[in-house]
Motif scaffolding. Structure first.
Motif, PDB file in Angstrom:
ATOM      1  N   TYR A  65      25.313  -8.679 -13.275  1.00  0.00           N
ATOM      2  CA  TYR A  65      25.329  -8.239 -11.945  1.00  0.00           C
ATOM      3  C   TYR A  65      23.962  -8.274 -11.309  1.00  0.00           C
ATOM      4  O   TYR A  65      24.073  -8.623 -10.058  1.00  0.00           O
ATOM      5  CB  TYR A  65      25.548  -6.653 -11.940  1.00  0.00           C
ATOM      6  CG  TYR A  65      25.985  -6.263 -10.830  1.00  0.00           C
ATOM      7  CD1 TYR A  65      27.390  -5.850 -10.023  1.00  0.00           C
ATOM      8  CD2 TYR A  65      25.162  -5.752  -9.724  1.00  0.00           C
ATOM      9  CE1 TYR A  65      27.742  -5.478  -8.895  1.00  0.00           C
ATOM     10  CE2 TYR A  65      25.119  -5.275  -8.551  1.00  0.00           C
ATOM     11  CZ  TYR A  65      26.728  -5.147  -8.088  1.00  0.00           C
ATOM     12  OH  TYR A  65      26.989  -4.496  -7.032  1.00  0.00           O
ATOM     13  N   HIS A  69      24.171 -10.069  -7.906  1.00  0.00           N
ATOM     14  CA  HIS A  69      23.683  -8.956  -6.796  1.00  0.00           C
ATOM     15  C   HIS A  69      22.661  -9.264  -5.877  1.00  0.00           C
ATOM     16  O   HIS A  69      22.772  -8.981  -4.826  1.00  0.00           O
ATOM     17  CB  HIS A  69      23.216  -7.615  -7.624  1.00  0.00           C
ATOM     18  CG  HIS A  69      22.698  -6.219  -6.780  1.00  0.00           C
ATOM     19  ND1 HIS A  69      23.567  -5.685  -5.814  1.00  0.00           N
ATOM     20  CD2 HIS A  69      21.210  -6.269  -6.543  1.00  0.00           C
ATOM     21  CE1 HIS A  69      22.754  -4.715  -5.440  1.00  0.00           C
ATOM     22  NE2 HIS A  69      21.431  -5.111  -5.819  1.00  0.00           N
ATOM     23  N   PHE A 207      36.785  -2.175 -11.749  1.00  0.00           N
ATOM     24  CA  PHE A 207      35.361  -2.656 -11.945  1.00  0.00           C
ATOM     25  C   PHE A 207      35.144  -2.668 -13.524  1.00  0.00           C
ATOM     26  O   PHE A 207      34.994  -1.357 -13.786  1.00  0.00           O
ATOM     27  CB  PHE A 207      34.405  -1.691 -11.226  1.00  0.00           C
ATOM     28  CG  PHE A 207      32.867  -2.310 -11.192  1.00  0.00           C
ATOM     29  CD1 PHE A 207      32.476  -2.974 -10.073  1.00  0.00           C
ATOM     30  CD2 PHE A 207      32.220  -1.793 -12.255  1.00  0.00           C
ATOM     31  CE1 PHE A 207      31.075  -3.196  -9.994  1.00  0.00           C
ATOM     32  CE2 PHE A 207      30.798  -2.310 -12.191  1.00  0.00           C
ATOM     33  CZ  PHE A 207      30.346  -3.042 -10.897  1.00  0.00           C
ATOM     34  N   ASN A 222      31.134   2.634 -12.253  1.00  0.00           N
ATOM     35  CA  ASN A 222      30.652   2.488 -10.928  1.00  0.00           C
ATOM     36  C   ASN A 222      31.317   3.808 -10.300  1.00  0.00           C
ATOM     37  O   ASN A 222      32.353   4.001 -10.189  1.00  0.00           O
ATOM     38  CB  ASN A 222      31.744   1.264 -10.247  1.00  0.00           C
ATOM     39  CG  ASN A 222      31.165   1.139  -8.835  1.00  0.00           C
ATOM     40  OD1 ASN A 222      31.027   1.750  -8.131  1.00  0.00           O
ATOM     41  ND2 ASN A 222      30.857  -0.277  -8.540  1.00  0.00           N
ATOM     42  N   ASP A 277      30.218  -4.779  -4.604  1.00  0.00           N
ATOM     43  CA  ASP A 277      31.003  -4.529  -6.037  1.00  0.00           C
ATOM     44  C   ASP A 277      32.117  -5.616  -6.012  1.00  0.00           C
ATOM     45  O   ASP A 277      32.481  -6.031  -6.965  1.00  0.00           O
ATOM     46  CB  ASP A 277      31.377  -3.104  -5.773  1.00  0.00           C
ATOM     47  CG  ASP A 277      30.212  -2.291  -6.149  1.00  0.00           C
ATOM     48  OD1 ASP A 277      29.108  -2.573  -6.624  1.00  0.00           O
ATOM     49  OD2 ASP A 277      30.151  -0.985  -5.765  1.00  0.00           O
ATOM     50  N   TRP A 280      31.397  -8.897  -7.154  1.00  0.00           N
ATOM     51  CA  TRP A 280      30.954  -9.036  -8.682  1.00  0.00           C
ATOM     52  C   TRP A 280      32.146  -9.108  -9.653  1.00  0.00           C
ATOM     53  O   TRP A 280      32.522  -9.775 -10.546  1.00  0.00           O
ATOM     54  CB  TRP A 280      30.492  -7.488  -9.104  1.00  0.00           C
ATOM     55  CG  TRP A 280      30.546  -7.435 -10.413  1.00  0.00           C
ATOM     56  CD1 TRP A 280      31.442  -6.422 -11.033  1.00  0.00           C
ATOM     57  CD2 TRP A 280      29.897  -8.018 -11.726  1.00  0.00           C
ATOM     58  NE1 TRP A 280      31.433  -6.323 -12.350  1.00  0.00           N
ATOM     59  CE2 TRP A 280      30.385  -7.172 -12.821  1.00  0.00           C
ATOM     60  CE3 TRP A 280      29.169  -9.004 -11.964  1.00  0.00           C
ATOM     61  CZ2 TRP A 280      30.115  -7.696 -14.335  1.00  0.00           C
ATOM     62  CZ3 TRP A 280      28.735  -9.436 -13.035  1.00  0.00           C
ATOM     63  CH2 TRP A 280      29.243  -8.736 -14.340  1.00  0.00           C
TER      64      TRP A 280
END
Length: 478
Positions: A65, A69, A207, A222, A277, A280
Motif C-alpha cells: 500500500y 498510497h 479491503f 481498515n 483505499d 488500493w
C-alpha cells in the motif's frame, strides 16, 4: 532411531536459525523498541511457537500500500487541487494554520497529514445510532450522482439489510454506488449479501489482504467509517453497520456512540481518503465531484492515518491534540491502551494545570483489551488524570474536546491498534459553536458516569493484577 533423532535435531536447528533470521527482521523493522525486544526474545528462545504468529502479527508497516498510497496521494492531490481552483465558491477558503490565530496551535497537524484546514463548513453532531443512520439513509435517498460507503463492520441483519435496500434503490436509478468493507472486521458477512448488491449494480469490494507481497499482513484493519453523497455531504464517526449500534445487543445496550454530518469543502478531504483505499483495492479511481458550496463558518481538517504512513501519524495526532490544550482536554474511547508518547503527553498536561478527562466504558466487549485498559486506567489516575466509567451501556464513541473552540470526532481509539495498525479517519473542527455542542454532549455523558477512585487499585485481587500485567505485554497488537 538414530536417523529419526538426527532428523528431529536438524529440524529444531533449522527452526532456531529461522527464528534468528526473523528476530533480525523484527529488530530492523518493528516500529517500537518494546515490540522489537519482545519479538526478538520470543523468536530466538521459542521459534516453534512464535514464527507463525510473527508472519501475521509482526509487521507494523503495510507493505504494498505504501508505494501505491504515495502515487495515488499525488494523483488525488492534483485532481483535488484542480477542482478546488476551478470552484469560485471554495477558492480562497483554504486556511493556512500558521496565519490564523485559532489554528496556529494545530500547525503540526496541518503539516503532519499534508493537508490544510478548510473553512466554510457546517458540522452537526449525531449522538446515537438512530440519529446517525436516519441522517445517512436520508442523504442516500437524495443521491443523484454517487454514494461512497465504507465501514469496518457490516452485518447482514436488520440494519445491514436496510442499507442494502436503499443502495440497491439508488443503483437502480443510475446512481453510482461504491462500497468498501473490511475483510476481517466483516468476516461474518454473508456472501449472499455481497452478491445481491453486486448483482444490483453496486460496486462492492472487501479491503482484504490478498496480494502475494502482503498475504500474511492479517494484523492490519481498515477501521474507517465513511459515507459521502455526491461530494456534498459526508458522514464520519464511530458507528458500524449492525443492530448493536442501535442498542439491540442486550449485553452492551444502550450503545453510546457519536457520528458527525459534514457539509462544505471538508467533504473533498474525506472522499480523498476513500479514494485512496478504493484505488488500493481496485486500481481504479471513482469519479468524484467537488463540493460546490460553503454552507457554514467552521474550519475543518481531515486527519487520516494508517500503517502505510511514513511517520507514527495516529499517535502523533493525539499527542499534538493534547499539547495544544491550554485549559482542558477531554477524550472518549472504548479502549485505553495508549503508547508511552500519549501517556507522557497526558501527564504533562496534568502538570500544566489542564483539565484532563478520559471517558471509558464500564462493561467489556473484549476481555484482553479491557484488562489492559484497566491497568492503564489506574496508572493514569495516579498521575492525576480524571477517568470516568460510563454506566448506562457500552461507550464506543471516539471524541476529543480541546479547550473551548476545538473538537475531533472519528474512528480512532486510544490504543496501539488505532495508532499504528489500523487505517483511521478523524475530522478536527475548530469552532466555538461546535465545541459548545460537544461540551454539552460530554457533560451529559459524564453525569451518567462514575469517576475512578485512586484507592480502587488496593481492592483489586492479586490474580487479576497479574492478568492485567500479563495482558499488557500484548499491548502492541491489541
Amino acid at each position: 532411531m538414530a536417523e529419526t533423532l538426527l532428523s528431529i535435531g536438524l529440524e529444531v536447528a533449522a527452526l532456531h536459525v529461522l527464528g534468528i533470521v526473523a528476530a533480525c527482521h523484527a529488530i530492523m523493522n518493528t516500529r517500537t523498541s518494546q515490540g522489537a525486544v519482545a519479538w526478538a526474545v520470543a523468536l530466538v528462545s521459542a521459534p516453534y511457537l512464535t514464527l507463525i504468529p510473527y508472519l501475521f502479527l509482526g509487521r507494523s508497516r503495510f507493505a504494498g500500500y505504501v508505494d501505491e498510497h504515495r502515487f495515488n496521494q499525488a494523483r488525488a492531490q492534483v485532481r483535488s487541487d484542480a477542482d478546488l481552483n476551478r470552484s469560485d465558491v471554495i477558492a480562497g477558503l483554504r486556511r493556512d494554520a500558521s496565519a490564523v490565530p485559532e489554528l496556529r496551535r494545530f500547525l503540526a497537524l496541518d503539516q503532519l497529514v499534508g493537508r490544510r484546514f478548510l473553512a466554510g463548513n457546517e458540522v452537526r453532531l449525531l449522538k446515537d445510532g438512530t440519529a446517525t443512520f436516519e441522517a445517512i439513509f436520508r442523504a442516500i435517498d437524495e443521491a443523484r450522482h454517487y454514494v461512497l460507503v465504507q465501514f469496518f463492520i457490516v452485518r447482514d441483519d436488520a440494519l445491514g439489510q436496510e442499507l442494502q435496500r436503499r443502495l440497491l434503490a439508488r443503483a437502480a436509478e443510475g446512481v453510482k454506488v461504491y462500497f468498501l468493507y473490511d475483510g476481517i472486521g466483516s468476516h461474518a458477512l454473508a456472501r449472499r449479501y455481497v452478491e445481491t448488491l453486486r448483482a444490483g449494480g453496486v460496486q462492492i469490494h472487501a479491503f482484504a489482504i490478498r496480494r502475494v507481497s502482503n498475504r500474511f499482513q492479517l494484523n492490519f484493519r481498515n477501521h474507517r467509517k465513511i459515507v459521502v453523497v455526491d461530494g456534498q455531504t459526508a458522514f464520519v464517526g464511530g458507528h458500524n453497520v449492525g443492530i448493536e449500534y442501535l442498542g439491540d445487543n442486550p449485553r452492551l445496550s444502550p450503545w453510546r456512540d457519536t457520528h458527525i454530518r459534514l457539509c462544505g469543502p471538508i467533504v473533498a478531504q474525506v472522499q480523498r481518503a476513500f479514494a485512496e483505499d478504493w484505488y488500493w483495492v481496485t486500481e481504479s479511481m471513482p469519479a468524484l465531484r467537488t463540493p460546490v458550496s460553503a454552507p457554514g463558518d467552521m474550519s475543518c481538517l481531515a486527519l487520516h492515518s494508517g500503517p502505510a504512513d511514513l511517520q507514527e501519524t495516529g499517535s502523533l495526532i493525539i499527542v499534538q491534540a493534547i499539547h495544544a490544550a491550554q485549559r482542558r482536554i477531554w477524550l472518549t474511547s472504548p479502549y485505553f491502551v495508549p503508547d508511552s508518547a500519549v501517556q507522557s503527553a497526558l501527564r504533562l498536561a496534568v502538570l500544566r494545570g489542564v483539565d484532563v478527562r478520559v471517558l471509558l466504558p464500564c462493561r467489556p466487549d473484549h476481555f484482553m483489551v479491557y484488562q489492559a485498559s484497566l491497568l492503564n486506567t489506574y496508572d493514569a489516575v495516579r498521575a492525576g488524570v480524571k477517568v470516568y466509567r460510563y454506566q448506562p451501556g457500552f461507550q464506543h464513541q471516539k471524541v476529543i474536546l480541546i479547550d473551548e473552540d476545538a473538537a475531533a470526532v472519528g474512528s480512532a481509539n486510544l490504543d496501539n491498534r488505532s495508532f499504528r495498525l489500523n487505517f483511521e479517519l478523524t475530522v478536527l473542527t475548530v469552532s466555538p459553536a461546535f465545541a459548545a455542542d460537544v461540551e454539552a454532549m460530554l457533560l451529559a455523558d459524564f453525569a451518567q458516569s462514575i469517576e475512578v477512585d485512586r484507592g480502587e487499585w488496593g481492592s483489586i485481587p492479586l490474580l487479576q493484577r497479574v492478568v492485567m500485567h500479563v495482558v499488557r505485554l500484548f499491548a502492541p497488537v491489541l
